[in-house]
Design an enzyme around this catalytic site. Structure first.
Site, PDB file in Angstrom:
ATOM      1  N   GLY A  58       0.850  -1.192   0.000  1.00 46.35           N
ATOM      2  CA  GLY A  58       0.000   0.000   0.000  1.00 46.35           C
ATOM      3  C   GLY A  58       0.881   1.235   0.000  1.00 46.35           C
ATOM      4  O   GLY A  58       0.682   2.164   0.790  1.00 46.35           O
ATOM      5  N   HIS A  59       1.884   1.215  -0.858  1.00 46.28           N
ATOM      6  CA  HIS A  59       2.779   2.359  -0.994  1.00 46.28           C
ATOM      7  C   HIS A  59       3.638   2.180  -2.246  1.00 46.28           C
ATOM      8  O   HIS A  59       3.644   1.114  -2.864  1.00 46.28           O
ATOM      9  CB  HIS A  59       3.678   2.493   0.250  1.00 46.28           C
ATOM     10  CG  HIS A  59       4.435   1.264   0.582  1.00 46.28           C
ATOM     11  ND1 HIS A  59       4.135   0.446   1.645  1.00 46.28           N
ATOM     12  CD2 HIS A  59       5.465   0.684  -0.044  1.00 46.28           C
ATOM     13  CE1 HIS A  59       4.956  -0.576   1.652  1.00 46.28           C
ATOM     14  NE2 HIS A  59       5.762  -0.458   0.634  1.00 46.28           N
ATOM     15  N   ALA A  60       4.351   3.243  -2.587  1.00 47.29           N
ATOM     16  CA  ALA A  60       5.351   3.196  -3.657  1.00 47.29           C
ATOM     17  C   ALA A  60       6.647   3.762  -3.073  1.00 47.29           C
ATOM     18  O   ALA A  60       6.651   4.341  -1.982  1.00 47.29           O
ATOM     19  CB  ALA A  60       4.905   4.033  -4.852  1.00 47.29           C
ATOM     20  N   ARG A 105       2.552  -0.876  -4.792  1.00 45.84           N
ATOM     21  CA  ARG A 105       2.396  -2.321  -4.617  1.00 45.84           C
ATOM     22  C   ARG A 105       1.494  -2.632  -3.434  1.00 45.84           C
ATOM     23  O   ARG A 105       1.512  -1.926  -2.415  1.00 45.84           O
ATOM     24  CB  ARG A 105       3.750  -3.042  -4.481  1.00 45.84           C
ATOM     25  CG  ARG A 105       4.466  -3.072  -3.144  1.00 45.84           C
ATOM     26  CD  ARG A 105       5.094  -1.745  -2.740  1.00 45.84           C
ATOM     27  NE  ARG A 105       5.783  -1.062  -3.810  1.00 45.84           N
ATOM     28  CZ  ARG A 105       7.079  -1.171  -4.049  1.00 45.84           C
ATOM     29  NH1 ARG A 105       7.821  -1.905  -3.261  1.00 45.84           N
ATOM     30  NH2 ARG A 105       7.645  -0.477  -5.014  1.00 45.84           N
ATOM     31  N   ILE A 130       6.001   6.684  -0.578  1.00 43.83           N
ATOM     32  CA  ILE A 130       4.777   7.454  -0.862  1.00 43.83           C
ATOM     33  C   ILE A 130       3.642   6.559  -0.390  1.00 43.83           C
ATOM     34  O   ILE A 130       3.389   5.504  -0.972  1.00 43.83           O
ATOM     35  CB  ILE A 130       4.625   7.755  -2.366  1.00 43.83           C
ATOM     36  CG1 ILE A 130       5.848   8.494  -2.887  1.00 43.83           C
ATOM     37  CG2 ILE A 130       3.351   8.577  -2.619  1.00 43.83           C
ATOM     38  CD1 ILE A 130       5.885   8.648  -4.407  1.00 43.83           C
TER      39      ILE A 130
END
Ligand code: T46
Length: 142
Positions: A58-60, A105, A130
């Protein structure tokens, strides 16, 4: 705007197969930074004792590159470059998923006892994350 800036980073996301040495004693797989994975490995971490209904990721990452493996069991990874989403199931310790920078992802559908190992190109740095999808989408407008 250059052709490069128009191309999608999703193009670099790919499965990477590692060598296997098998004999009657079992299988051995190895990985060398800069050879089997396209960066020098500066960190290794792993996820285990993951509840089967857990959702991780749940982030990049702004700069980080990683290769993700299911050393045991299986799980799903959904990757998203702001334009396109793709889904991968990892279930083979010889096969990792390379994820380059600026790819969102999400990981879920962990099997009981799954172990996820990650090879990373940089030490941990929270400033590289992020964690807000709207902000990610804003930064990936081509
Ligand atoms: C990723 C997916 C696949 C550290 O202190 N050092 C570390 O090296 C890592 C990876 C995490 N942490 C801390 C940061 C948080 O306080 O551990 C806590 C849990 O991290 P996070 O919520 O980011 O965990 P996941 O499983 O959602 O994401 C991790 C990685 O952070 C991320 O880079 O791509 O695994």
């Amino acid at each position: 705007m250059t052709a490069d800036s128009l191309s999608s980073p999703m193009g670099s996301v790919r499965l990477i197969g590692l060598p296997v040495v098998s004999d009657p004693r079992g299988d051995l797989t190895f990985v060398e930074g800069g050879n089997h994975v396209p960066f020098q490995i500066r960190r290794v971490y792993y996820l285990y004792n993951v509840p089967v209904d857990s959702e991780r990721g749940g982030h990049a990452h702004r700069e980080l590159e990683q290769v993700i493996f299911a050393l045991s069991g299986s799980f799903r990874i959904t990757v998203d470059d702001g334009r396109e989403r793709r889904e991968f199931w990892l279930r083979d310790p010889r096969t990792g998923l390379y994820i380059n920078r600026m790819i969102w992802r999400e990981m879920d559908a962990f099997s009981q006892g799954a172990v996820c190992m990650v090879l990373a190109s940089q030490p941990y740095d929270e400033a590289d994350y992020i964690r807000d999808y709207a902000s990610f989408a804003e930064q990936t407008k081509y």
